[in-house]
Enzyme design. Structure first.
Site, PDB file in Angstrom:
ATOM      1  N   GLY A  48      -3.874  -3.241   6.220  1.00  0.00           N
ATOM      2  CA  GLY A  48      -5.511  -3.241   6.014  1.00  0.00           C
ATOM      3  C   GLY A  48      -5.860  -2.451   6.903  1.00  0.00           C
ATOM      4  NE  ARG A  88       1.306   0.933   7.125  1.00  0.00           N
ATOM      5  CZ  ARG A  88       0.893   0.246   6.072  1.00  0.00           C
ATOM      6  NH1 ARG A  88       0.140  -0.949   6.370  1.00  0.00           N
ATOM      7  NH2 ARG A  88       0.906   0.468   4.795  1.00  0.00           N
ATOM      8  CD  GLN A 195      -0.595  -5.040  -0.234  1.00  0.00           C
ATOM      9  OE1 GLN A 195       0.042  -5.243  -1.336  1.00  0.00           O
ATOM     10  NE2 GLN A 195       0.065  -4.088   0.874  1.00  0.00           N
ATOM     11  CG  ASP A 236      -5.490   2.344   3.164  1.00  0.00           C
ATOM     12  OD1 ASP A 236      -5.640   1.992   2.251  1.00  0.00           O
ATOM     13  OD2 ASP A 236      -5.154   1.687   4.234  1.00  0.00           O
ATOM     14  CG  ASN A 246      -7.416   1.287  -1.733  1.00  0.00           C
ATOM     15  OD1 ASN A 246      -7.127   1.064  -0.429  1.00  0.00           O
ATOM     16  ND2 ASN A 246      -7.288   0.540  -2.856  1.00  0.00           N
ATOM     17  CE  LYS A 247      -1.040  -0.816  -0.333  1.00  0.00           C
ATOM     18  NZ  LYS A 247       0.244  -0.272   0.262  1.00  0.00           N
TER      19      LYS A 247
HETATM   20  O1  MRU Z   1      -0.263  -1.007   2.982  1.00  0.00           O
HETATM   21  P1  MRU Z   1      -1.721  -1.722   3.393  1.00  0.00           P
HETATM   22  O2  MRU Z   1      -1.706  -3.252   2.766  1.00  0.00           O
HETATM   23  O3  MRU Z   1      -2.174  -1.817   4.768  1.00  0.00           O
HETATM   24  O4  MRU Z   1      -2.888  -1.115   2.413  1.00  0.00           O
HETATM   25  C1  MRU Z   1      -4.152  -1.741   2.264  1.00  0.00           C
HETATM   26  C2  MRU Z   1      -5.101  -1.122   1.431  1.00  0.00           C
HETATM   27  O5  MRU Z   1      -4.580  -0.137   0.718  1.00  0.00           O
HETATM   28  C3  MRU Z   1      -6.372  -1.639   1.538  1.00  0.00           C
HETATM   29  O6  MRU Z   1      -7.146  -1.664   0.307  1.00  0.00           O
HETATM   30  C4  MRU Z   1      -7.091  -0.791   2.601  1.00  0.00           C
HETATM   31  O7  MRU Z   1      -6.789  -0.641   3.805  1.00  0.00           O
HETATM   32  C5  MRU Z   1      -8.666  -1.061   2.881  1.00  0.00           C
HETATM   33  S1  MRU Z   1      -8.783  -2.457   3.860  1.00  0.00           S
HETATM   34  C6  MRU Z   1     -10.408  -3.099   3.969  1.00  0.00           C
END
Ligand code: MRU
Length: 349
Positions: A48, A88, A195, A236, A246-247
């Site tokens: 996140g 990352r 997630q 992100d 985003n994801k």
């Molecule tokens: O791969 P992740 O679990 O780090 O990806 C997270 C996301 O895509 C969240 O939606 C994003 O970081 C927003 S968190 C407030």
């Protein structure tokens, strides 16, 4: 939600609630070296965007502690900070946090490491507290975007676990709920790391907010049946024109929301906006290990030697976004202007 990221000054260790094990096991992963922090970020013990920013800030302090007795400490520290910033690639908060601390250090000239340590510890704690405050403010602004009786869809986990606490998208949902709106949430399961199924459902169930989990590929049907009135997700990295990474899967949700005339919102702090990137085309997209897709719970589900795609993020074009909910208010199109104005407002404070 209990404190899922905490630092102990006594032995300079960072304790992270291990998100790989949730919702069935609540165990902490302890990092004592900056390399352990990098591992925790990469294997997603913590994930996140804002949460990995806060984790990296504490990682800088552990890195400083590792090198402070050495004559070449400054050179060694820069190398470690560079490694942390690149653990990352997509979420800009990671780089933002490391560069914030590096900037503070640069501003103090020849400060000795023993003096830099308490300065950074103070700042990292402030960054963690500020993130919670930003999420709560975002929640206040964003709650107005959700109507009483709405079913809100969210994708991935943009909750307390993905931030220092309270959450971005889930912060908006929490604030609407706390304001007395009778809402329901659909958490898309979010293959392959799940997630949504594991973390979003866990957080909302703990708060007593009605939540159901749906397979990612049920999104079109749920919208077609009128079962979704609003979508709120996190981000992100947001480019200067509002394009938002985003994801993986978020772009598809946004396209479907557009087709079904359902408002699609992004909730993110200004630290997620990268003004050095003009459009989504410039946002680096992380590709993660194939095993996350080819295996479920340790069991192989794809034939041997068949390649898989494991892009971790996608980019939703600004034209599909009804509003970007920030701690400076709900930004509306055209985003190039509204984003620039939000940064100006913040700078004046
Ligand atoms: O791969 P992740 O679990 O780090 O990806 C997270 C996301 O895509 C969240 O939606 C994003 O970081 C927003 S968190 C407030």
């Amino acid at each position: 939600m209990h404190n899922h990221i905490y630092f102990t000054t006594k032995d300079h260790s960072l304790h992270l609630l291990d998100q790989r094990l949730l919702p069935t096991r609540e165990e902490f992963f302890v990092c004592r070296t900056s390399e352990e922090i990098i591992t925790a970020l990469q294997v997603m013990v913590v994930r996140g965007a804002p949460a990995i920013g806060v984790t990296a800030a504490w990682g800088c302090i552990i890195a400083l502690h590792e090198v402070m007795q050495q004559p070449q400490w400054a050179v060694l520290l820069h190398e470690k900070l560079d490694r942390l910033a690149h653990a990352r690639p997509t979420a800009v908060n990671l780089r933002w946090a490391v560069e914030h601390l590096r900037g503070l250090w640069a501003g103090r000239g020849d400060i000795p490491p023993a003096e830099l340590l308490p300065l950074w510890e103070y700042e990292a704690a402030a960054m963690q507290a500020d993130d919670i405050k930003a999420c709560q403010t975002m929640g206040q602004y964003g709650a107005a975007c959700i109507q009483d009786g709405d079913t809100v869809m969210t994708h991935c986990n943009a909750g307390a676990l993905a931030t220092a606490g309270y959450g971005t998208a889930l912060g908006v949902i929490r604030a609407a709920w706390e304001a007395g709106k009778k809402i329901k949430v659909i958490a898309n399961e979010t293959r392959p790391f799940l997630q949504g199924a594991r973390l979003t459902a866990y957080e909302l169930a703990q708060d007593g907010i009605p939540v159901s989990v749906a397979c990612d590929n049920a999104c079109a049907l749920l919208m077609q049946r009128g079962m979704v009135q609003c979508v709120v997700v996190g981000a992100d990295r947001i480019a200067a024109n509002g394009d938002s990474a985003n994801k993986i899967g978020t772009y598809g949700v946004a396209l479907l929301a557009h087709e079904h005339h359902i408002p699609f919102y992004i909730a993110a702090p200004l630290s997620t906006i990268d003004l050095t990137i003009m459009s989504g085309a410039g946002i680096p997209i992380e590709e993660r290990p194939a095993q996350e897709v080819s295996h479920i719970g340790g069991t192989q589900i794809t034939p041997d030697n068949v390649p898989v795609f494991n892009f971790a993020f996608d980019v939703t074009p600004a034209r599909l976004i009804a509003g970007i909910i920030t701690e400076e208010g709900v930004l509306r199109p055209p985003y190039t202007e509204s984003i620039a104005a939000a940064f100006e407002r913040q700078a004046k404070k």
